[in-house]
Scaffold this motif. Structure first.
Motif, PDB file in Angstrom:
ATOM      1  N   CYS A  13      89.333 113.446  10.132  1.00 57.07           N
ATOM      2  CA  CYS A  13      88.663 114.117  11.245  1.00 57.07           C
ATOM      3  C   CYS A  13      87.556 115.047  10.738  1.00 57.07           C
ATOM      4  N   PRO A  14      86.296 114.788  11.115  1.00 55.17           N
ATOM      5  CA  PRO A  14      85.209 115.667  10.673  1.00 55.17           C
ATOM      6  C   PRO A  14      85.363 117.113  11.144  1.00 55.17           C
ATOM      7  N   VAL A  15      86.030 117.345  12.279  1.00 55.98           N
ATOM      8  CA  VAL A  15      86.220 118.711  12.775  1.00 55.98           C
ATOM      9  C   VAL A  15      87.231 119.461  11.908  1.00 55.98           C
ATOM     10  N   ARG A  16      88.271 118.786  11.438  1.00 55.94           N
ATOM     11  CA  ARG A  16      89.272 119.416  10.563  1.00 55.94           C
ATOM     12  C   ARG A  16      88.786 119.553   9.116  1.00 55.94           C
ATOM     13  N   ASP A  17      87.801 118.760   8.752  1.00 55.29           N
ATOM     14  CA  ASP A  17      87.257 118.702   7.397  1.00 55.29           C
ATOM     15  C   ASP A  17      86.643 120.051   7.010  1.00 55.29           C
ATOM     16  N   LEU A  49      87.292 113.382  19.236  1.00 53.18           N
ATOM     17  CA  LEU A  49      88.686 113.179  19.629  1.00 53.18           C
ATOM     18  C   LEU A  49      89.260 111.854  19.111  1.00 53.18           C
ATOM     19  N   SER A  50      88.397 110.903  18.763  1.00 50.19           N
ATOM     20  CA  SER A  50      88.896 109.598  18.306  1.00 50.19           C
ATOM     21  C   SER A  50      89.252 109.575  16.819  1.00 50.19           C
ATOM     22  N   ALA A  51      88.895 110.594  16.085  1.00 47.52           N
ATOM     23  CA  ALA A  51      89.133 110.598  14.637  1.00 47.52           C
ATOM     24  C   ALA A  51      90.595 110.930  14.311  1.00 47.52           C
ATOM     25  N   PRO A  52      91.236 110.130  13.468  1.00 48.56           N
ATOM     26  CA  PRO A  52      92.583 110.485  12.996  1.00 48.56           C
ATOM     27  C   PRO A  52      92.524 111.778  12.175  1.00 48.56           C
ATOM     28  N   ASP A  53      93.588 112.549  12.221  1.00 51.87           N
ATOM     29  CA  ASP A  53      93.612 113.839  11.517  1.00 51.87           C
ATOM     30  C   ASP A  53      93.180 113.746  10.061  1.00 51.87           C
ATOM     31  N   ALA A  54      93.583 112.692   9.364  1.00 51.71           N
ATOM     32  CA  ALA A  54      93.306 112.566   7.925  1.00 51.71           C
ATOM     33  C   ALA A  54      91.819 112.470   7.605  1.00 51.71           C
ATOM     34  N   TRP A  84      82.087 109.883   9.131  1.00 52.94           N
ATOM     35  CA  TRP A  84      83.090 109.063   9.812  1.00 52.94           C
ATOM     36  C   TRP A  84      82.540 108.513  11.133  1.00 52.94           C
ATOM     37  N   LYS A  85      82.453 107.187  11.237  1.00 52.03           N
ATOM     38  CA  LYS A  85      82.072 106.444  12.449  1.00 52.03           C
ATOM     39  C   LYS A  85      80.895 107.055  13.202  1.00 52.03           C
TER      40      LYS A  85
END
Length: 171
Positions: free
Chosen positions: A38-42, A31-36, A50-51
């Motif tokens: 975001c590993p879930v959107r990737d 939930l902390s990942a920005p959309d650009a 990412w982090k």
């Protein structure tokens, strides 16, 4: 990961308490990942690193459908990933909610992995939440190439079909 115990096929088993805490940590990470980034959107694996925490490696879930990702993972850390999961605020419900599950499987190089169901509380800022899911864990991998196949379907007809092409590398 001192509270884990090894089981067959390179999977590891967690206590319900430890697994629930990891499910909450995974959701805070996702939930902390920005959309650009975001590993879930990737859809490729480009943002898989990412982090990442220092003690294990999270693999991302998806928002449904088919996804194929390629990424490197450290060979000295266990992997933790959702097969089917959800989260909600405690304002939505004071008790943890879960999806009805039709199917939930994960295979590493063709060998079925043991999956576990975990529920746990977590916070994002001041918001109290519950995490629920069917989760998989893989003990640290020896350096090399691996294919992780994840398939799940909820009673609501939500489904995921994710393939990870993993390269375990020493760090």
């Amino acid at each position: 990961m001192g509270s884990t115990e090894s089981v067959h096929s390179g999977t590891w088993r967690l206590s319900d308490e430890r697994g629930g805490a990891l499910a909450g940590r995974w959701w805070k990470w996702a939930l902390s990942a920005p959309d650009a980034v975001c590993p879930v959107r990737d859809t490729t694996g480009e943002h898989a690193d990412w982090k990442q925490p220092d003690d294990l490696w999270f693999l991302a879930g998806t928002y449904g459908g088919r996804v194929v990702r390629t990424c490197a993972v450290p060979s000295d850390r266990p992997l933790f990933f959702p097969v089917l999961n959800m989260q909600h605020t405690r304002k939505h419900s004071k008790v943890p909610k879960a999806l009805g599950v039709k199917q939930a499987t994960a295979f590493l190089n063709g060998v079925e992995l043991r999956l576990q169901e975990f529920t746990g509380p977590f916070r994002t800022g001041l918001t109290r939440r519950f995490a629920w899911g069917i989760w998989g864990g893989i003990a640290p991998l020896t350096p090399g190439q691996y294919v992780l196949e994840i398939k799940a379907q909820a009673m609501s007809d939500f489904w995921v079909d994710t393939t990870y092409h993993l390269e375990a590398k020493p760090r």
